[in-house]
Design a protein around this motif. Structure first.
Motif, PDB file in Angstrom:
ATOM      1  N   PRO A 211     -16.767 -43.871  23.350  1.00 23.60           N
ATOM      2  CA  PRO A 211     -15.784 -43.639  22.277  1.00 23.60           C
ATOM      3  C   PRO A 211     -14.347 -43.854  22.719  1.00 23.60           C
ATOM      4  CG  PRO A 211     -17.464 -41.927  22.234  1.00 23.60           C
ATOM      5  CD  PRO A 211     -17.702 -42.727  23.477  1.00 23.60           C
ATOM      6  N   LEU A 212     -14.026 -43.559  23.994  1.00 16.68           N
ATOM      7  CA  LEU A 212     -12.670 -43.826  24.477  1.00 16.68           C
ATOM      8  C   LEU A 212     -12.378 -45.318  24.515  1.00 16.68           C
ATOM      9  CD1 LEU A 212     -12.344 -41.228  27.389  1.00 16.68           C
ATOM     10  CD2 LEU A 212     -11.413 -41.089  25.076  1.00 16.68           C
ATOM     11  N   GLU A 213     -13.378 -46.109  24.929  1.00 11.50           N
ATOM     12  CA  GLU A 213     -13.184 -47.563  24.925  1.00 11.50           C
ATOM     13  C   GLU A 213     -13.030 -48.072  23.494  1.00 11.50           C
ATOM     14  OE1 GLU A 213     -12.831 -51.510  26.004  1.00 11.50           O
ATOM     15  OE2 GLU A 213     -12.605 -49.664  27.165  1.00 11.50           O
ATOM     16  N   ARG A 214     -13.823 -47.509  22.568  1.00 16.25           N
ATOM     17  CA  ARG A 214     -13.676 -47.907  21.167  1.00 16.25           C
ATOM     18  C   ARG A 214     -12.311 -47.494  20.626  1.00 16.25           C
ATOM     19  NH1 ARG A 214     -18.095 -46.009  19.625  1.00 16.25           N
ATOM     20  NH2 ARG A 214     -17.421 -44.012  18.775  1.00 16.25           N
ATOM     21  N   LEU A 215     -11.821 -46.315  21.050  1.00 13.97           N
ATOM     22  CA  LEU A 215     -10.487 -45.890  20.626  1.00 13.97           C
ATOM     23  C   LEU A 215      -9.426 -46.824  21.177  1.00 13.97           C
ATOM     24  CD1 LEU A 215      -8.708 -43.752  19.229  1.00 13.97           C
ATOM     25  CD2 LEU A 215      -8.732 -42.467  21.380  1.00 13.97           C
ATOM     26  N   ARG A 216      -9.612 -47.293  22.435  1.00 13.99           N
ATOM     27  CA  ARG A 216      -8.646 -48.233  23.002  1.00 13.99           C
ATOM     28  C   ARG A 216      -8.609 -49.521  22.184  1.00 13.99           C
ATOM     29  NH1 ARG A 216      -8.334 -52.675  25.467  1.00 13.99           N
ATOM     30  NH2 ARG A 216     -10.597 -52.908  25.392  1.00 13.99           N
ATOM     31  N   ARG A 217      -9.798 -50.031  21.806  1.00 16.45           N
ATOM     32  CA  ARG A 217      -9.830 -51.248  21.001  1.00 16.45           C
ATOM     33  C   ARG A 217      -9.193 -51.020  19.628  1.00 16.45           C
ATOM     34  NH1 ARG A 217     -15.195 -51.630  23.163  1.00 16.45           N
ATOM     35  NH2 ARG A 217     -16.018 -50.850  21.184  1.00 16.45           N
ATOM     36  N   ASP A 218      -9.413 -49.842  19.053  1.00 14.54           N
ATOM     37  CA  ASP A 218      -8.779 -49.545  17.761  1.00 14.54           C
ATOM     38  C   ASP A 218      -7.262 -49.519  17.888  1.00 14.54           C
ATOM     39  OD1 ASP A 218     -11.275 -49.351  16.616  1.00 14.54           O
ATOM     40  OD2 ASP A 218     -11.391 -47.183  16.795  1.00 14.54           O
ATOM     41  N   LEU A 219      -6.770 -48.921  18.974  1.00 16.88           N
ATOM     42  CA  LEU A 219      -5.320 -48.900  19.186  1.00 16.88           C
ATOM     43  C   LEU A 219      -4.777 -50.307  19.412  1.00 16.88           C
ATOM     44  CD1 LEU A 219      -4.883 -45.739  21.446  1.00 16.88           C
ATOM     45  CD2 LEU A 219      -4.043 -46.051  19.119  1.00 16.88           C
ATOM     46  N   ALA A 220      -5.535 -51.145  20.148  1.00 18.59           N
ATOM     47  CA  ALA A 220      -5.101 -52.522  20.356  1.00 18.59           C
ATOM     48  C   ALA A 220      -5.047 -53.269  19.026  1.00 18.59           C
ATOM     49  CB  ALA A 220      -6.042 -53.225  21.335  1.00 18.59           C
ATOM     50  N   ALA A 221      -6.013 -52.998  18.144  1.00 15.89           N
ATOM     51  CA  ALA A 221      -6.000 -53.636  16.826  1.00 15.89           C
ATOM     52  C   ALA A 221      -4.805 -53.172  16.005  1.00 15.89           C
ATOM     53  CB  ALA A 221      -7.309 -53.332  16.086  1.00 15.89           C
ATOM     54  N   VAL A 222      -4.462 -51.883  16.117  1.00 17.27           N
ATOM     55  CA  VAL A 222      -3.280 -51.379  15.408  1.00 17.27           C
ATOM     56  C   VAL A 222      -2.017 -52.017  15.964  1.00 17.27           C
ATOM     57  CG1 VAL A 222      -1.899 -49.317  14.963  1.00 17.27           C
ATOM     58  CG2 VAL A 222      -4.377 -49.214  14.752  1.00 17.27           C
ATOM     59  N   ARG A 223      -1.942 -52.099  17.307  1.00 17.64           N
ATOM     60  CA  ARG A 223      -0.740 -52.675  17.928  1.00 17.64           C
ATOM     61  C   ARG A 223      -0.591 -54.153  17.581  1.00 17.64           C
ATOM     62  NH1 ARG A 223       0.355 -55.414  22.461  1.00 17.64           N
ATOM     63  NH2 ARG A 223      -1.810 -55.331  23.116  1.00 17.64           N
ATOM     64  N   ALA A 224      -1.750 -54.867  17.483  1.00 12.83           N
ATOM     65  CA  ALA A 224      -1.701 -56.292  17.174  1.00 12.83           C
ATOM     66  C   ALA A 224      -1.510 -56.567  15.691  1.00 12.83           C
ATOM     67  CB  ALA A 224      -2.987 -56.965  17.650  1.00 12.83           C
ATOM     68  N   GLY A 225      -1.532 -55.511  14.863  1.00 10.26           N
ATOM     69  CA  GLY A 225      -1.304 -55.703  13.442  1.00 10.26           C
ATOM     70  C   GLY A 225      -2.554 -55.979  12.633  1.00 10.26           C
ATOM     71  N   ARG A 226      -3.740 -55.921  13.274  1.00  6.33           N
ATOM     72  CA  ARG A 226      -4.977 -56.173  12.522  1.00  6.33           C
ATOM     73  C   ARG A 226      -5.430 -54.967  11.711  1.00  6.33           C
ATOM     74  NH1 ARG A 226      -6.086 -58.471  17.598  1.00  6.33           N
ATOM     75  NH2 ARG A 226      -7.350 -56.666  18.193  1.00  6.33           N
ATOM     76  N   GLU A 227      -5.013 -53.776  12.138  1.00  2.00           N
ATOM     77  CA  GLU A 227      -5.371 -52.560  11.425  1.00  2.00           C
ATOM     78  C   GLU A 227      -4.115 -51.702  11.248  1.00  2.00           C
ATOM     79  OE1 GLU A 227      -8.203 -51.775  10.114  1.00  2.00           O
ATOM     80  OE2 GLU A 227      -9.459 -53.370  10.958  1.00  2.00           O
ATOM     81  N   PRO A 228      -3.985 -51.042  10.086  1.00  2.00           N
ATOM     82  CA  PRO A 228      -2.803 -50.179   9.901  1.00  2.00           C
ATOM     83  C   PRO A 228      -2.933 -48.832  10.605  1.00  2.00           C
ATOM     84  CG  PRO A 228      -4.147 -50.161   7.917  1.00  2.00           C
ATOM     85  CD  PRO A 228      -4.783 -51.158   8.843  1.00  2.00           C
ATOM     86  N   ARG A 229      -4.156 -48.312  10.727  1.00  4.09           N
ATOM     87  CA  ARG A 229      -4.376 -46.996  11.314  1.00  4.09           C
ATOM     88  C   ARG A 229      -5.697 -47.000  12.076  1.00  4.09           C
ATOM     89  NH1 ARG A 229      -5.111 -42.731   8.466  1.00  4.09           N
ATOM     90  NH2 ARG A 229      -3.399 -41.334   9.004  1.00  4.09           N
ATOM     91  N   ILE A 230      -5.911 -45.970  12.885  1.00  3.59           N
ATOM     92  CA  ILE A 230      -7.184 -45.809  13.576  1.00  3.59           C
ATOM     93  C   ILE A 230      -8.243 -45.396  12.561  1.00  3.59           C
ATOM     94  CG2 ILE A 230      -8.409 -44.479  15.327  1.00  3.59           C
ATOM     95  CD1 ILE A 230      -5.838 -44.214  16.831  1.00  3.59           C
ATOM     96  N   PRO A 231      -9.423 -46.022  12.582  1.00  3.76           N
ATOM     97  CA  PRO A 231     -10.453 -45.667  11.595  1.00  3.76           C
ATOM     98  C   PRO A 231     -10.828 -44.197  11.676  1.00  3.76           C
ATOM     99  CG  PRO A 231     -11.019 -47.700  12.742  1.00  3.76           C
ATOM    100  CD  PRO A 231      -9.825 -47.131  13.438  1.00  3.76           C
ATOM    101  N   GLY A 232     -11.262 -43.657  10.559  1.00  2.00           N
ATOM    102  CA  GLY A 232     -11.562 -42.228  10.468  1.00  2.00           C
ATOM    103  C   GLY A 232     -12.778 -41.760  11.237  1.00  2.00           C
ATOM    104  N   PRO A 233     -13.967 -42.441  11.135  1.00  3.75           N
ATOM    105  CA  PRO A 233     -15.161 -41.932  11.829  1.00  3.75           C
ATOM    106  C   PRO A 233     -14.986 -41.946  13.343  1.00  3.75           C
ATOM    107  CG  PRO A 233     -15.759 -43.543  10.144  1.00  3.75           C
ATOM    108  CD  PRO A 233     -14.273 -43.599  10.280  1.00  3.75           C
ATOM    109  N   GLN A 234     -14.882 -40.782  13.939  1.00  2.00           N
ATOM    110  CA  GLN A 234     -14.735 -40.627  15.385  1.00  2.00           C
ATOM    111  C   GLN A 234     -15.563 -39.426  15.824  1.00  2.00           C
ATOM    112  OE1 GLN A 234     -13.104 -42.621  17.412  1.00  2.00           O
ATOM    113  NE2 GLN A 234     -11.971 -43.898  15.949  1.00  2.00           N
ATOM    114  N   PRO A 235     -15.977 -39.388  17.102  1.00  2.11           N
ATOM    115  CA  PRO A 235     -16.665 -38.177  17.595  1.00  2.11           C
ATOM    116  C   PRO A 235     -15.777 -36.946  17.461  1.00  2.11           C
ATOM    117  CG  PRO A 235     -16.929 -39.994  19.133  1.00  2.11           C
ATOM    118  CD  PRO A 235     -15.941 -40.453  18.108  1.00  2.11           C
TER     119      PRO A 235
END
Length: 463
Positions: A211-235
């Motif tokens: 989940p930490l690696e998935r969170l890192r990828r989510d943050l990278a997507a937010v930083r790159a502009g592909r996502e506005p926020r971190i997705p809701g479903p998380q552990p």
């Protein structure tokens, strides 16, 4: 907020298993220590239990022999002890095998055939049992110097005869051999169990940290502009952290919106008076030599330049912006081809449709527009725009077949207001604005000589 890496920024440090700060390394080392300690304790405990079990089996066998001897004792002629049956059954029939028995009453002695007529010495410090009817344990040495395990049973005297001492022995190797074999098997089993446990722990750590690696990828997507926020479903353990990061993103977005509003208000407040001055100076006789008009135009250019810098700073560089380069270059090339239609310029484009820069679209248009406009002004017939991916981002190159610049002239052209030819329209801010905007995004602008013969401008931007 600047990007964690990109042009001018080093990539993140190592995060592998053997890095000192690795969380995976800490978890695995702690698990390895605990598993090793648990296996060692388990091995020692099982070893003690096995020793007691094997020793108990030997003692039971020797005790059975002593009971059989005691039950077979009888008085013969001359009041001498004898046995009513032969008790030299296996393993007590092996010569010098360590399996012996002996009965001593006064001077009368009965022995197993394996002793070959020799005496079985008894230790003087053998402990006395609480129950005198039960055999007592002892360790001794056989007639041939071999280590023995002894069981001694004292029979009380009868009819004035001295007490009888019954002894049965087993070789010490009868205890050490099985223990050694069981210990080797136990060590192999515990080793295999330890490897299986470590494999399970490695899998558990990998799954637990996924989940930490998935969170890192989510943050990278937010930083790159592909996502506005971190997705809701998380552990459940990661959810509070994701909520805090999303709250920070929302706060930054609100601050950005306020900054944009202030910039827009400032632009409106400054541009209106400048426009009024321009209209006033356009009246006949107000500015005969055009000096004031040029001054107002320069002020307007400076205001727009600093407003762009403020907007780029508010955007935080390559925070979450993403602009397609191929589309921006194609639109600008078409626009300048129409503006310089009289020169009949050929603007070649070589930009991959997958390339994108982490910059605001308006700033991309400003930077590339200044470079293409400058190339159109000085080019004779040919302009080439290319874009390539680099290790740190993307590099856009604008080349022309004009006269070009030497190193000293290129440095002057990059200074604010630096103009090399006053006969060419402009205020000398285009290249300096492009360089400053690129630096705000962590990029750079370099000028050199093109193989077309003219100027080559290399614009480095974050991807």
């Amino acid at each position: 907020m600047p990007p964690p890496h990109g042009p001018g920024h080093p990539p993140p440090g190592p995060t592998g298993l053997f890095h000192l700060g690795s969380l995976r390394r800490r978890l695995l080392l702690a698990a390895l220590a605990l598993v090793t300690a648990a296996l060692v304790v388990a091995g020692l405990a099982i070893g003690v239990i096995l020793h007691r079990f094997v020793r108990g089996q030997l003692d039971s066998r020797l005790d059975s022999q002593l009971v059989a001897i005691a039950a077979s004792l009888e008085r013969g002629p001359g009041d001498r002890l004898r046995l009513d049956r032969n008790l030299d059954g296996p393993p007590f029939d092996r010569d010098r095998g360590g399996w012996h028995w002996q009965v001593r009453q006064g001077r009368s002695v009965l022995r197993s055939g394996s002793l070959e007529g020799r005496d079985l010495a008894l230790p003087d410090d053998a402990p006395r049992p609480r129950d005198p009817d039960r055999p007592r344990p002892a360790d001794g040495t056989g007639p041939w110097g071999d280590a023995l395990i002894l069981r001694i049973l004292d029979l009380p005297p009868e009819g004035g005869s001295p007490p009888a001492i019954l002894v049965a022995s087993a070789p010490a190797r009868a205890l050490g051999g099985p223990l050694r074999e069981a210990g080797l098997a136990l060590a192999a089993i515990l080793g295999i169990l330890g490897l299986c446990l470590m494999a399970g722990l490695v899998a558990q750590v990998r799954l637990g940290l996924r989940p930490l690696e998935r969170l890192r990828r989510d943050l990278a997507a937010v930083r790159a502009g592909r996502e506005p926020r971190i997705p809701g479903p998380q552990p459940a353990e990661i959810r509070p952290l994701a909520a805090e990061v999303n709250a920070l993103l929302d706060q930054n977005a609100a601050n950005l919106e306020r900054a944009r509003t202030h910039v827009a208000n400032l632009a409106h407040g400054l541009k209106t008076p400048l426009a009024t001055l321009s209209l006033a100076l356009a009246e006949p006789g107000r500015d005969p030599d055009g000096a004031l008009v040029n001054l107002v135009s320069g002020m307007d250019r400076r205001v727009r330049h600093h407003l762009r810098r403020a907007r780029a700073a508010a955007l935080g560089g390559p925070g979450r912006a993403r602009t397609d380069l191929a589309g921006a270059v194609a639109d600008l090339a078409a626009t300048f081809a129409r503006l310089y239609a009289a020169k009949d310029l050929a603007i070649a484009q070589d930009v991959s449709p997958r390339l994108a820069a982490a910059c605001d679209a308006q700033d991309i248009d400003e930077m590339l527009g200044n470079l293409i406009d400058n190339a159109c002004q000085w080019s004779r017939a040919q302009i080439r725009v290319t874009a390539r991916a680099s290790d740190d981002g993307v590099v856009v190159t604008v080349e022309d077949d004009g006269p070009g610049l030497d190193a000293e002239a290129a440095a002057l052209a990059l200074r604010r207001g630096g103009r090399l030819d006053e006969s060419v329209p402009g205020h000398g801010f285009g290249l300096s604005i492009t360089r400053e905007l690129a630096e705000l995004y962590g990029g750079a602008l370099d000028l050199g000589r093109s193989n077309l013969g003219g100027l080559s401008a290399h614009l480095a931007l974050p991807a």
